[in-house]
Design a protein around this motif. Structure first.
Motif, short mmCIF file in Angstrom:
data_model
loop_
_atom_site.label_atom_id
_atom_site.label_comp_id
_atom_site.label_asym_id
_atom_site.label_seq_id
_atom_site.Cartn_x
_atom_site.Cartn_y
_atom_site.Cartn_z
N ASP A 591 4.73 -0.84 -5.30
CA ASP A 591 4.33 -1.44 -4.37
C ASP A 591 4.81 -1.05 -3.42
O ASP A 591 4.57 -2.14 -2.12
CB ASP A 591 6.25 -2.03 -5.14
N ALA A 592 5.18 -0.32 -2.89
CA ALA A 592 5.15 0.18 -1.23
C ALA A 592 3.65 0.94 -0.43
O ALA A 592 3.49 0.96 0.46
CB ALA A 592 5.87 1.35 -1.39
N LEU A 593 2.09 0.93 -1.69
CA LEU A 593 1.31 1.63 -1.46
C LEU A 593 0.40 0.66 -1.25
O LEU A 593 -0.18 -0.75 -2.58
CB LEU A 593 1.01 2.82 -2.65
N LEU A 594 -0.49 0.42 0.07
CA LEU A 594 -1.62 -1.15 0.21
C LEU A 594 -1.34 -1.75 -0.18
O LEU A 594 -1.95 -2.61 -1.10
CB LEU A 594 -2.37 -0.43 -0.75
N ASP A 595 -0.20 -2.45 0.15
CA ASP A 595 0.27 -4.64 0.07
C ASP A 595 1.13 -4.83 -1.89
O ASP A 595 1.40 -5.64 -2.13
CB ASP A 595 -0.58 -5.14 0.39
N GLY A 596 0.67 -2.82 -2.14
CA GLY A 596 1.63 -3.21 -3.84
C GLY A 596 0.55 -3.59 -4.55
O GLY A 596 -0.41 -4.71 -4.67
N ILE A 597 0.16 -2.33 -5.24
CA ILE A 597 -1.10 -1.93 -5.83
C ILE A 597 -0.13 -1.37 -7.74
O ILE A 597 0.66 -0.38 -7.46
CB ILE A 597 -2.08 -1.35 -5.57
N THR A 598 -1.43 -1.26 -8.65
CA THR A 598 -1.43 -0.45 -9.49
C THR A 598 -1.98 0.43 -9.64
O THR A 598 -3.53 0.83 -9.53
CB THR A 598 -1.56 -0.99 -11.22
N VAL A 599 -1.88 1.74 -9.64
CA VAL A 599 -2.88 2.56 -9.90
C VAL A 599 -2.55 4.01 -10.76
O VAL A 599 -1.97 3.10 -12.02
CB VAL A 599 -2.02 4.09 -8.31
N ILE A 600 -3.40 4.36 -11.14
CA ILE A 600 -4.08 5.14 -12.13
C ILE A 600 -3.83 6.52 -11.59
O ILE A 600 -4.15 6.97 -11.09
CB ILE A 600 -6.06 5.20 -12.98
N THR A 601 -2.88 7.40 -12.94
CA THR A 601 -2.38 8.67 -12.33
C THR A 601 -2.52 9.58 -13.51
O THR A 601 -3.16 9.27 -14.42
CB THR A 601 -0.96 8.81 -11.56
N ALA A 602 -2.66 11.20 -13.44
CA ALA A 602 -2.50 12.17 -14.46
C ALA A 602 -1.22 12.20 -14.73
O ALA A 602 -0.38 12.59 -13.72
CB ALA A 602 -3.62 12.98 -14.45
N GLU A 603 -1.31 12.53 -16.26
CA GLU A 603 0.09 13.37 -16.24
C GLU A 603 0.49 14.39 -16.10
O GLU A 603 1.53 15.47 -15.36
CB GLU A 603 0.92 13.80 -18.35
N ASP A 604 -0.91 15.21 -15.58
CA ASP A 604 -0.55 16.90 -15.74
C ASP A 604 -1.17 17.54 -14.35
O ASP A 604 -1.80 18.56 -14.35
CB ASP A 604 -0.72 18.03 -16.83
N GLY A 605 -1.41 16.56 -13.55
CA GLY A 605 -1.99 16.69 -12.33
C GLY A 605 -1.71 16.11 -11.26
O GLY A 605 -1.54 15.24 -11.20
N PRO A 606 -2.52 16.20 -10.35
CA PRO A 606 -2.51 15.17 -8.57
C PRO A 606 -3.79 14.73 -8.32
O PRO A 606 -4.53 14.70 -7.82
CB PRO A 606 -2.25 16.83 -7.57
N PHE A 607 -3.43 13.38 -9.85
CA PHE A 607 -4.63 12.70 -9.44
C PHE A 607 -4.40 11.12 -9.20
O PHE A 607 -3.62 11.07 -9.80
CB PHE A 607 -5.40 12.92 -10.99
N THR A 608 -4.64 10.34 -8.69
CA THR A 608 -4.04 9.10 -8.27
C THR A 608 -5.81 8.24 -7.59
O THR A 608 -6.53 8.79 -7.50
CB THR A 608 -3.60 9.24 -7.52
N ALA A 609 -5.79 7.79 -8.73
CA ALA A 609 -6.79 6.67 -8.75
C ALA A 609 -6.34 5.05 -7.62
O ALA A 609 -5.54 4.53 -8.57
CB ALA A 609 -7.98 6.08 -9.46
N ILE A 610 -7.20 5.04 -6.89
CA ILE A 610 -6.73 2.67 -6.74
C ILE A 610 -7.83 2.42 -6.48
O ILE A 610 -9.07 2.18 -6.94
CB ILE A 610 -6.59 3.07 -4.97
N PRO A 611 -8.12 1.34 -7.13
CA PRO A 611 -8.37 -0.30 -6.66
C PRO A 611 -9.67 -0.23 -5.83
O PRO A 611 -9.16 0.28 -4.91
CB PRO A 611 -7.80 -1.21 -7.15
N TYR A 612 -11.10 -0.13 -6.52
CA TYR A 612 -12.22 -0.08 -4.96
C TYR A 612 -11.98 -0.84 -3.86
O TYR A 612 -12.19 -0.62 -2.60
CB TYR A 612 -12.62 -0.57 -6.05
N PHE A 613 -11.44 -2.03 -4.17
CA PHE A 613 -11.06 -3.14 -2.87
C PHE A 613 -10.49 -2.55 -1.99
O PHE A 613 -10.00 -3.27 -1.15
CB PHE A 613 -10.65 -4.36 -3.38
N ALA A 614 -9.27 -1.57 -2.53
CA ALA A 614 -8.27 -1.35 -1.20
C ALA A 614 -8.40 -0.13 -0.66
O ALA A 614 -7.36 0.96 0.65
CB ALA A 614 -6.91 -1.27 -2.01
#
Length: 634
Positions: A591-614
């Protein structure tokens, strides 16, 4: 909400003016003023467009001399034409269109007064016979290099005289529809009557170099019922041949089968062709636009719904020519795709058109404006080296002003009707009053889409009579039917686990599937609840093998959203990022990131994907949509 009789009559005039031919779109959109958006995704964006985007765009028009051009043309200010392009007049028209839509949602005396003032300035700049083109009127003896000494003569090239007319007509119809005032409409009609006098068989035969006047004339025809406007729109299309592919004049429009040239010009023309096909019954137009649509969706569409791969002519490349870092994908072209695909749906009633529209809307269009509403992209690439940032304005400012007019019109794409059916095309938390056939219905839609796939629509009568028996057609998006897009250009690489589920008043039902819609027919009672559950799974997308940049790579997709990675989340580098194994990926709400978004992360690594529009809303950094898989990813 209740619709003021004045506005309801205006709406009726737009779709059912006496004197129409029997032909028209078989499906009608529910207009923007009958849908009130109340969700957490679109409602803040529509408000931000009103409070931030429109005011800064107006200020830019004053600061850059666009308003002064009209004052000079009215001879109340001395000086020469003060901006770079003769089409700069249209930025004011587009902002007036957006302000008109916005005033219907947010009554604002200050903005309304500003609109009224600008309309009076435009009226004063109009020549006595209706001609309105400040670049010539200011000083007819010292013309811009794109302009011929003879009116209209240079339009097939670059003068943009007819383009300016088209945006004036679009703004005038919106202003009249939203406010009931005729001030801008009367200016537009005077100008359109001049066109009817100057153009036609035996008169001027200059086709528009930049299309949009065709759509604008159709809107004036809907307002007035004056057949000459529709005939002129068709005339401009029919004389279009013997020119360049750049502006789609290389062949008669009914003989064109491929998308070529400047992509904004193209989509505006295709939308105009759809209008003419619907209103005249000329199926040759329809056959052509259908073939061109197939060419784009099967060979020339980006995963984000963007079009126009080549920056040199701001337009289409060859089949499968879809580079990522060099992708042009003009924001205006994405808006044009929405206009055109909506019209294709109103003609055909197939979900695939709204599937493409939705993809473009949530990805290609929204990328064009910052989350703060005050910075803009012209091109929208699918990979970036960290040097690309949105701009506060552009010398050629078509994209910011187009955003101004488009965002407040979004409520008008949520629903559509026939006499016995309601189509739910977009899932947006909203309240809507619909009148179709003999029915008057209020629909309350609740959803957290696009983050959640759960949608509830409550049906109530909007008048004294019961809602009655009719069909409610729920669009089941292609991505929820295991179809990335309606072609083989992109496909999901991992199998779907879930599927769409429909319930009525808590009980599962088996609707009839028709062209991508789940159709429910029943005698509706007050308070009936229809619930749709769409599977919001993380999907991997693979591209057609002929798209060179995407070979061996995958993109992330969830619901209608395309995802990307940014270097700011990955230690600085995104272009070299690898996609973790699918089984390790998780959707996570922040909720605190980029006006509130759902990200995609990985369990075992430093990976974060955000919606393209953001993307590009934080520090400048690398960005990538298509990723090579890690060695163990599958």
């Amino acid at each position: 909400m209740s619709i003021p009789p004045r506005l309801l009559l205006v709406f009726v005039s737009l779709f059912a003016t006496a004197g129409f031919a029997a032909d028209d779109y078989p499906i009608h959109p529910v207009p923007f003023f009958q849908v009130t958006v109340r969700d957490d995704f679109w409602a803040p964006r529509i408000r931000r467009n009103h409070e931030v985007t429109i005011p800064i765009a107006l200020k830019q028009c004053y600061d850059t001399g666009r308003v002064d051009n009209f004052l000079k043309a009215a001879h109340v200010m001395p000086g020469e034409f003060g901006t770079e392009f003769p089409f700069d007049d249209t930025d004011i028209y587009k902002i007036l269109e957006g302000a008109s839509y916005s005033l219907q949602t947010f009554p604002d005396p200050k903005l309304e007064a500003e609109v009224d003032k600008l309309i009076e300035i435009i009226r004063a700049a109009q020549e006595p016979d209706g001609y309105l083109y400040t670049s010539r009127t200011i000083n007819p003896h010292k013309l811009h290099k794109w302009i011929s000494a003879k009116r209209w003569e240079a339009d097939p090239k670059l003068s943009h005289e007819l383009y300016n007319c088209g945006h004036l007509y679009e703004a005038a119809a919106a202003h009249f529809q939203a406010t009931g005032k005729r001030t801008l409409l009367d200016i537009a009609l005077k100008n359109a009557d001049l066109l009817c006098h100057d153009f036609g068989p035996g008169r001027a035969a200059y086709y528009p170099g930049h299309q949009i006047v065709e759509m604008g004339l159709v809107k004036l025809y809907r307002v007035t019922g004056k057949r000459e406007y529709l005939d002129l729109a068709k005339y401009f299309l029919d004389i279009r041949h013997g020119g360049e592919t750049y502006n789609q004049a290389h062949l008669p429009v009914t003989e064109q089968k491929e998308a070529v040239g400047h992509s904004v010009r193209a989509t505006y023309m295709f939308a105009g062709m759809a209008d003419v096909a619907a209103l005249t019954g000329d199926r040759a137009y329809l056959k052509a636009t259908d073939a061109i649509w197939d060419d784009i969706v099967w060979r020339k569409l980006y995963l984000t719904g963007g079009i126009g791969a080549v920056g040199g002519h701001e337009g289409f490349g060859g089949a499968y020519e879809l580079p990522n870092a060099k992708a042009y994908n003009e924001t205006c072209a994405s808006i044009g795709m929405v206009y055109w695909n909506a019209r294709e749906f109103y003609l055909h009633g197939q979900a695939r058109y709204f599937d493409v529209l939705e993809r473009t809307l949530y990805n290609g269009v929204l990328s064009g404006v910052s989350l703060s509403g005050d910075r803009f992209f012209y091109p929208n690439p699918l990979a970036a080296d960290g040097k690309i940032v949105r701009q506060a304005w552009f010398g050629c400012a078509c994209c910011p002003s187009n955003i101004c007019r488009f965002i407040p019109s979004i409520p008008g794409y949520v629903y559509a009707t026939t006499p016995e059916r309601v189509y739910a095309n977009l899932y947006v938390g909203s309240e809507a009053t619909l009148r179709f056939g003999s029915h008057a219905v209020r629909l309350t839609q609740r959803t957290a889409y696009p983050w959640s796939g759960d949608v509830e629509i409550v049906v109530d009568p909007a008048g004294q009579e019961p809602a009655g028996e009719f069909e409610l057609a729920l669009r089941i998006p292609g991505w929820a039917r295991d179809e990335a897009i309606p072609s083989d250009l992109y496909a999901f690489a991992n199998p779907a686990v879930g599927h769409a589920v429909v319930t009525v008043n808590g009980k599962p039902v088996t609707p009839t599937m028709e062209h991508g819609y789940a159709v429910l027919r029943r005698s509706w009672q007050a308070g009936d609840r229809v619930q749709l559950a769409l599977p919001m799974e993380i999907r991997l997308v693979k591209a057609h093998a002929s798209i060179a940049d995407d070979v061996g790579r995958f993109a992330l997709h969830r619901g209608p959203l395309v995802y990307c990675v940014e270097g700011v989340d990955l230690g600085g580098s995104a272009l070299a990022a690898q996609l973790p194994p699918l089984e390790t990926l998780r959707a996570e709400r922040r909720d605190a990131l980029l006006d509130g978004i759902t990200v995609i992360t990985a369990e075992d690594g430093p990976f974060t994907a955000i919606p393209y529009f953001a993307w590009a809303n934080r520090a400048p950094s690398e960005m990538a949509v298509w990723l090579e898989p890690a060695a163990t990813s599958r």
